[in-house]
Design a protein around this motif. Structure first.
Motif, PDB file in Angstrom:
ATOM      1  N   GLU A  17      -6.730  -3.792  -5.283  1.00  0.00           N
ATOM      2  CA  GLU A  17      -7.022  -4.549  -6.509  1.00  0.00           C
ATOM      3  C   GLU A  17      -6.113  -5.765  -6.629  1.00  0.00           C
ATOM      4  O   GLU A  17      -6.570  -6.881  -6.920  1.00  0.00           O
ATOM      5  N   LEU A  18      -4.814  -5.572  -6.393  1.00  0.00           N
ATOM      6  CA  LEU A  18      -3.870  -6.681  -6.527  1.00  0.00           C
ATOM      7  C   LEU A  18      -4.123  -7.758  -5.484  1.00  0.00           C
ATOM      8  O   LEU A  18      -4.039  -8.961  -5.778  1.00  0.00           O
ATOM      9  N   THR A  28       0.825  -1.210   0.000  1.00  0.00           N
ATOM     10  CA  THR A  28       0.000   0.000   0.000  1.00  0.00           C
ATOM     11  C   THR A  28       0.854   1.253   0.000  1.00  0.00           C
ATOM     12  O   THR A  28       0.551   2.237  -0.695  1.00  0.00           O
ATOM     13  N   VAL A  43       2.220   1.619  -3.746  1.00  0.00           N
ATOM     14  CA  VAL A  43       1.370   1.821  -4.923  1.00  0.00           C
ATOM     15  C   VAL A  43       0.070   2.541  -4.616  1.00  0.00           C
ATOM     16  O   VAL A  43      -0.693   2.856  -5.539  1.00  0.00           O
ATOM     17  N   VAL A  66       1.450 -10.479 -11.367  1.00  0.00           N
ATOM     18  CA  VAL A  66       1.836  -9.250 -12.054  1.00  0.00           C
ATOM     19  C   VAL A  66       3.158  -9.469 -12.786  1.00  0.00           C
ATOM     20  O   VAL A  66       4.177  -9.751 -12.152  1.00  0.00           O
ATOM     21  N   GLU A  89       4.910  -4.710 -15.748  1.00  0.00           N
ATOM     22  CA  GLU A  89       3.811  -4.002 -15.095  1.00  0.00           C
ATOM     23  C   GLU A  89       4.197  -3.637 -13.668  1.00  0.00           C
ATOM     24  O   GLU A  89       3.880  -2.539 -13.190  1.00  0.00           O
ATOM     25  N   LEU A 130       4.160   0.062 -12.039  1.00  0.00           N
ATOM     26  CA  LEU A 130       3.420   0.385 -10.817  1.00  0.00           C
ATOM     27  C   LEU A 130       4.325   0.896  -9.696  1.00  0.00           C
ATOM     28  O   LEU A 130       3.834   1.433  -8.705  1.00  0.00           O
ATOM     29  N   THR A 133      -4.773   0.532  -5.850  1.00  0.00           N
ATOM     30  CA  THR A 133      -4.004  -0.480  -6.580  1.00  0.00           C
ATOM     31  C   THR A 133      -3.657  -1.647  -5.676  1.00  0.00           C
ATOM     32  O   THR A 133      -3.729  -2.815  -6.079  1.00  0.00           O
TER      33      THR A 133
END
Length: 258
Positions: free
Chosen positions: A157-158, A147, A150, A165, A169, A173, A154
């Motif tokens: 979501e991950l 946290t 990113v 990932v 990407e 990020l 995000t």
């Protein structure tokens, strides 16, 4: 040190090599060996930088799910606390820590990489926190460290999807700092560069950023003032300023290993 974790030190740089193929899974033995390695590094003033490495094929693919499946509440509470503390010991080392990520860095493997100050990954590396697919959550720093890297949306979501990932990407990020054909050699070269710098100034930078980022600005500035004042009592400060006055910037050679 057992064969699960190998600790090698050369030119002020320590390599912590996870060595439990094929996936370097985190079981109790691996956790204990990592804790021993972190303790040895914290006690060695000659170490100026650390590289975390899982070998050319896999960084670490997470916890031993067979062991996790046997735990109840009381067992997991103690086991997870110990693993969380072990990863935090690496995060709190007073020297830069660079993770060289190859293959998979999933679950606890990604959480260990997140405990490093920097992450250099192979272009085909894959990272992720898939614990939700087991009906649980990341428990060794992932919810907090990801946290902070990113942002909340995000990170949610991950973790809520548990998706894997790709390295590129992850770099976009901000999870990964750099991609490299040989992440270990790139991490080792970077670690050697950091190890050649002034020990206490680099330690102070790490402390100011890590401890100050979550403070109100006034508290962070107070920490910064305290740290810079303390550096005026170090030999590296004398070396750096004397070199600058005589030869200009970038010429200083800082202290030998203690």
């Amino acid at each position: 040190m057992t064969t699960r974790v190998r600790l090698e030190i050369s030119d002020r740089v320590a390599t912590v090599r996870l060595d439990a193929p094929p996936l370097n899974a985190f079981d109790t033995g691996m956790r204990r060996d990592l804790a021993d390695a972190a303790g040895a590094l914290a006690a060695d003033p000659g170490v100026r930088a650390v590289v975390l490495y899982g070998g050319p094929r896999c960084f670490a693919a997470g916890a031993d799910v067979k062991q996790l499946a046997e735990f109840g509440f009381e067992e997991i509470a103690g086991w997870n606390r110990a693993l969380q503390q072990t990863f935090t010991r690496f995060a709190e080392l007073p020297v830069p820590v660079v993770a060289a990520v190859t293959g998979y860095a999933l679950g606890g493997g990604m959480e260990l990489a997140l405990a490093a100050d920097f992450r250099i990954a192979a272009e085909d590396a894959v990272l992720g926190l898939p614990e939700v697919l087991l009906g649980i959550i990341p428990g060794s720093g992932g919810t907090q460290r990801l946290t902070r890297l990113v942002g909340r949306a995000t990170a949610k979501e991950l973790m809520m999807t548990g998706r894997r990932v790709p390295a590129r990407e992850a770099a976009d990020l901000g999870i990964v700092d750099r991609l490299a054909g040989d992440p270990y050699e790139a991490a080792l070269s970077f670690a050697k560069e950091l190890a050649a710098g002034p020990r206490f100034a680099i330690q102070a930078i790490k402390e100011a950023v890590d401890q100050g980022a979550d403070l109100p600005i006034a508290g962070g500035l107070a920490l910064e003032r305290s740290l810079i004042a303390g550096l005026f009592a170090t030999a590296d400060r004398d070396t750096g300023m004397a070199s600058f006055l005589r030869h200009g910037p970038g010429k200083a050679t800082f202290g030998e290993p203690a």
